[in-house]
Design an enzyme around this catalytic site. Structure first.
Site, short mmCIF file in Angstrom:
data_model
loop_
_atom_site.label_atom_id
_atom_site.label_comp_id
_atom_site.label_asym_id
_atom_site.label_seq_id
_atom_site.Cartn_x
_atom_site.Cartn_y
_atom_site.Cartn_z
N TYR A 1 -5.95 -5.94 2.71
CA TYR A 1 -6.23 -4.77 3.56
C TYR A 1 -6.75 -3.64 2.67
O TYR A 1 -6.07 -3.22 1.74
CB TYR A 1 -4.99 -4.28 4.31
CG TYR A 1 -5.30 -3.07 5.14
CD1 TYR A 1 -5.99 -3.19 6.35
CD2 TYR A 1 -4.99 -1.79 4.69
CE1 TYR A 1 -6.33 -2.07 7.10
CE2 TYR A 1 -5.33 -0.66 5.43
CZ TYR A 1 -6.00 -0.81 6.63
OH TYR A 1 -6.34 0.30 7.36
N ASP B 1 -7.63 -1.46 -6.10
CA ASP B 1 -7.28 -0.60 -4.96
C ASP B 1 -5.83 -0.14 -5.11
O ASP B 1 -4.90 -0.86 -4.72
CB ASP B 1 -7.49 -1.37 -3.65
CG ASP B 1 -7.08 -0.54 -2.43
OD1 ASP B 1 -6.54 0.57 -2.60
OD2 ASP B 1 -7.30 -1.02 -1.29
N LYS C 1 -3.35 7.86 -0.34
CA LYS C 1 -1.93 8.02 0.06
C LYS C 1 -1.09 8.99 -0.77
O LYS C 1 -0.94 10.14 -0.41
CB LYS C 1 -1.30 6.63 0.13
CG LYS C 1 -1.99 5.77 1.21
CD LYS C 1 -1.14 4.65 1.69
CE LYS C 1 -1.69 4.07 2.97
NZ LYS C 1 -2.42 2.82 2.84
C1 LIG Z 1 -3.81 2.44 3.51
C2 LIG Z 1 -4.67 1.66 2.60
C3 LIG Z 1 -6.06 1.86 2.55
C4 LIG Z 1 -6.77 2.79 3.51
O1 LIG Z 1 -6.38 4.10 3.36
P1 LIG Z 1 -6.58 5.14 4.59
O2 LIG Z 1 -6.33 6.47 3.99
O3 LIG Z 1 -5.57 4.75 5.61
O4 LIG Z 1 -7.97 4.97 5.07
C5 LIG Z 1 -6.79 1.16 1.61
N1 LIG Z 1 -6.19 0.30 0.76
C6 LIG Z 1 -4.87 0.08 0.78
C7 LIG Z 1 -4.27 -0.87 -0.21
C8 LIG Z 1 -4.06 0.74 1.71
O5 LIG Z 1 -2.75 0.48 1.75
#
Ligand SMILES: *Cc1c(COP(=O)(O)O)cnc(C)c1O
Length: 421
Positions: A142, A234, A263
């Site tokens: 994700y 990521d 985040k």
């Molecule tokens: C939440 C998340 C995203 C996307 O971030 P948003 O600010 O919700 O668009 C991308 N990569 C990972 C691993 C995430 O947990």
């Protein structure tokens, strides 16, 4: 009309089937690890409000820095102009990231941080005149909800309506002792077409807190590096202490080419995104030819208020007490997991740093949409704990300031649920 009635008149909530969803709970205040509802109910935010909060709600230090910034400079265009917050934040973050990270590109959220990373990689090869347009990602990954980020994420019920429009990605299994050699040859066979490999390091959050070993990730990363495949790390979820170390990539030797953050970046205060890259990637865009420019930007790129929140959060993050809290949570998670291991209602437990996941026994119904998920969610909510199961998996990842008493209450409530549900 009360707030909930007014909400239902005008609001469309995220990831919510508005026809069948329970009415939303109005929150009026936050403090420490807790959120307080309009009717006075206190909720322990055991999932850090969708994984963003690291220092607690309405933190007075972050609030003060944000308020000061708002009175100084709220926003300024970031093409052709700069400001001290953006520069200082980049300087201070690059100083604690892997040594090869050299440049910072700001955006608005996790998904945009990923979009920027993907575009940097694809255009890197384009600018070099090489046809490397494929991306490798893990199955069930994700990386966000925008189209590029969705494309490099696993196909699922959530993407079904868009699958035919998502670009093709080479999905590989998570690495382990048995498959690592075959994954490496899979990559070698495709290498001349592959621009990059994008991964969630150590923990696939949205997939259900699926965890895998650092040494196999390291081996895959080193192999990609040897084959000229760029590495996109990521850290949107894992960054800023979640996995026990400052960044998940601190658990491996190989350094990524690109890193994505969001985040925890502002401590959970406001939306912000950051993509960092190596000098090598940056240099591939330097040219007298304007066509080699990275044509990407957002209206609110490097918003000074978001920078102030991130700087304040970084101050708190670097205090020794924060690392002590991270270690404390990790140790207490382990003790609790050991205690409930083998319970008849539990299929398995797994932990990385401050993230503890418990997989409920379901017989054979494991879907996100199964009744168990809603039952668990409501059970904990009724007891004043916000846990948002992913299917039959519940996970705790609290703000680092959570107290031992609050942790004990969460563990006790989960223990009760294990016996009762
Ligand atoms: C939440 C998340 C995203 C996307 O971030 P948003 O600010 O919700 O668009 C991308 N990569 C990972 C691993 C995430 O947990």
């Amino acid at each position: 009309m009360n707030l909930v009635e007014r909400d239902l008149q005008v609001i469309w909530h995220p990831y919510t089937q508005m026809k069948t969803a329970q009415p939303p709970i109005p929150i009026v205040r936050g403090e420490g690890a807790c959120l307080y509802a309009e009717d006075g109910t206190k909720y322990i935010d055991a999932i850090s409000s969708w994984w963003v909060n690291i220092h607690g709600h309405a933190h007075p230090y972050i609030a003060k820095k944000v308020a000061e910034q708002l009175l100084q400079l709220e926003h300024a265009i970031f093409a052709g102009f700069t400001h001290s917050g953006a520069v200082e934040l980049a300087e201070r973050l690059l100083a604690i990231l892997p040594a090869n990270q050299a440049k910072a590109f700001y955006s608005d959220n996790g998904s945009t941080a990923i979009e920027v990373a993907i575009k940097m990689c694809l255009q890197y090869w384009h600018n070099k005149g090489e046809q490397r347009t494929k991306i490798i990602a893990f199955k069930n990954a994700y990386h966000g909800d925008t189209f590029g980020a969705m494309s490099v994420s696993g196909r699922s019920a959530f993407t079904a309506a868009f699958d035919s429009l998502l670009f093709e990605v080479e999905f590989i299994d998570l690495p382990n002792a048995d498959n690592i050699e075959s994954l490496k040859s899979q990559i070698s066979n495709l290498k001349s077409q592959i621009s990059s490999f994008i991964f969630e390091p150590l923990v696939q959050g949205s997939a259900g807190m699926i965890m895998y070993e650092a040494r196999y990730l390291d081996e895959l990363m080193a192999h990609c590096r040897a084959e000229g495949v760029l590495l996109i790390d990521d850290e949107v979820f894992t960054g800023f202490g979640r996995t026990g170390k400052a960044f998940a990539c601190n658990h491996v030797q190989t350094q990524p080419d690109i890193m994505c953050f969001s985040k925890g970046l502002t401590g959970g205060t406001m939306a912000f995104g950051l993509t960092t890259c190596t000098q090598q990637i940056y240099d591939a865009f330097l040219s007298d030819d304007k066509m080699k420019t990275l044509f990407h930007g957002h209206s609110y790129t490097a918003n000074p208020v978001a920078c102030a929140a991130a700087l304040a959060s970084l101050d708190l993050f670097l205090e020794p007490s924060t690392q002590q809290n991270i270690n404390r949570i990790a140790t207490r998670h382990t003790t609790f997991a050991d205690k409930v291991k083998g319970h008849r209602s539990l299929r398995s437990t797994r932990q990385t740093g401050t993230i503890l996941a418990l997989e409920w026994e379901t017989g054979n119904n494991t879907s996100y949409f199964s009744g168990l998920r809603d039952k668990l969610y409501n059970y904990f909510l009724d007891k004043g704990v916000i846990l948002r199961p992913l299917g039959n998996i519940i996970y705790i990842l609290p703000p680092y300031c959570i107290t031992d008493t609050e942790l004990d209450y969460i563990y006790a409530t989960i223990g009760q649920a294990l016996d009762e549900l």
